[in-house]
Structures are given as C-alpha cells and as structure tokens.
Design an enzyme around this catalytic site. Structure first.
Site, PDB file in Angstrom:
ATOM      1  N   SER A  37       0.844  -1.181   0.000  1.00  7.53           N
ATOM      2  CA  SER A  37       0.000   0.000   0.000  1.00  7.53           C
ATOM      3  C   SER A  37       0.889   1.245   0.000  1.00  7.53           C
ATOM      4  O   SER A  37       1.829   1.344   0.783  1.00  7.53           O
ATOM      5  CB  SER A  37      -0.888   0.005   1.252  1.00  7.53           C
ATOM      6  OG  SER A  37      -1.679   1.167   1.299  1.00  7.53           O
ATOM      7  N   SER A  39       2.773   2.129  -2.561  1.00  8.71           N
ATOM      8  CA  SER A  39       3.932   1.959  -3.461  1.00  8.71           C
ATOM      9  C   SER A  39       3.735   2.685  -4.786  1.00  8.71           C
ATOM     10  O   SER A  39       4.709   2.998  -5.472  1.00  8.71           O
ATOM     11  CB  SER A  39       4.195   0.466  -3.714  1.00  8.71           C
ATOM     12  OG  SER A  39       3.071  -0.164  -4.308  1.00  8.71           O
ATOM     13  N   SER A 109      -2.356  -7.711  -3.589  1.00  9.25           N
ATOM     14  CA  SER A 109      -2.221  -9.153  -3.886  1.00  9.25           C
ATOM     15  C   SER A 109      -0.959  -9.716  -3.238  1.00  9.25           C
ATOM     16  O   SER A 109      -0.001 -10.040  -3.922  1.00  9.25           O
ATOM     17  CB  SER A 109      -2.238  -9.406  -5.394  1.00  9.25           C
ATOM     18  OG  SER A 109      -1.362  -8.573  -6.112  1.00  9.25           O
TER      19      SER A 109
END
Length: 201
Positions: A37, A39, A109
C-alpha cells in the site's frame, strides 16, 4: 467440484478474442500491478492507461479499492478473503482480455500463490506481473491514505506489511522502483515492454 458446476457447459462466443484484437489493431493482456500500500500501483496503472488512451488503444484499470466497494464488498482482509478477492478479480480480468482490452489491475495481492493461480488462467504473454517496488519505510512516509498510522495503532487488522505478510514476486516480468524512478520513467518502461512483446505498436 460442485454439482452446479458439473451441469454447466462452456458456450463459445461467436466473436473470438482474436477477432476483437484484429479489430482493435492491438493484442490484449493483463498488467498485474502488485506491491505494498502506498507503493504507487494505482498511480502507475492510471498513468499508463492515459498513455494507452491517448494512442487510441482499448484499455481499462481495475483498482483494488474500487472493486472492494462493489463486486467484492462482501470480503474483508483475512487471508481467506484476500484469496477470494484475487480469484474474483483474476476472472474479471480474463473477461476483459477476452474482450480484446489491455487491462491493468492495481491490487496489493500479497500472496505469490494467488498471483500464480491467476497467471495460470491466461495464455502465454497475456499475464504481465508488474512489481511496484517500494520499501515499507518509504511507503509509510507517504501514507497517502493514513492507513499505516491506523495499522500501527492497531485500528486496522490484517494490514499488509504491518500485521500481515507481503510476498514479493520472485520472477516478475517488470520491476518498477517508484522510490527511485519518476512516473514518466516507469510508464516508459511499461510501454517499451508492451511494444517489445508486440502487444502494441
């Protein structure tokens, strides 16, 4: 396999994926953006989408937060829910690719097995794993949505990188380092890959 699935028969479409790709004058594929999160997954996916759109290519972005507000609103963030979240979006992405579209997905993911299962649903060169590399410290500095602060305070359980693991891709097709590359440099890398694979011209 359930009896309901046993009684189903796949109905072949009259218009094939190859027909749609020929009409679009480009191939279709899935660019699977994965990373922590903060990135830059959504930012990059949308920046690429803008370039593709400007070049009159059929493309679409499926964003993790957006999907969880509709299709996957019944899912939480436990490991089991994350697995189902990725399974569903993999199936939706396959429909987009079958429709001749270049689809980008921006999902954390976190589990490699889940990403591999999605990959196995696609033909060769159709699944392009994009590792949006950015270390946890930098992502926390950004904390665009204020989620890391809440996770550190124990307000968000199962938060990737804090209380839930992230398994970085072992062999992604593309690595973009958002801590050291500009958006423009990363998008250029992505476009060059698509051209190199003759997905776009």
């Amino acid at each position: 396999m359930s009896k309901s699935v046993d009684n189903l028969v796949w109905h072949e479409a009259t218009i094939t994926k190859a027909d749609r790709q020929a009409k679009n004058n480009h191939k279709s594929c899935l660019l699977w953006f994965t990373g922590l999160s903060g990135s830059g997954k959504s930012t990059l996916a949308n920046a690429l989408d803008q370039v593709l759109y400007n070049n009159h290519l059929n493309s679409y972005v499926l964003d993790g937060d957006n999907i969880r507000q509709g299709l996957n609103q019944d899912l939480g963030f436990t490991d089991a829910d994350r697995v189902e979240n990725i399974r569903r979006i993999g199936e939706v992405s396959k429909l987009f690719v079958d429709a001749g579209t270049i689809v980008s997905t921006a999902f954390i993911s976190p589990f490699e097995n889940d990403r591999q299962r999605v990959r196995e649903r696609f033909a060769e060169n159709e699944f392009i794993e994009v590792y949006v590399k950015c270390d946890l410290e930098e992502c926390e500095k950004r904390d665009v949505k204020g989620l890391y602060k809440k996770a550190r305070a124990g307000e968000i359980p199962y938060f990737t990188g804090i209380s839930s693991p992230y398994e970085a891709p072992s062999q992604p097709e593309i690595i973009v380092d958002t801590a050291n590359e500009t958006i423009e440099q990363s998008v250029e890398k992505l476009v060059n890959y698509l051209k190199g694979k003759q997905i776009v011209r």
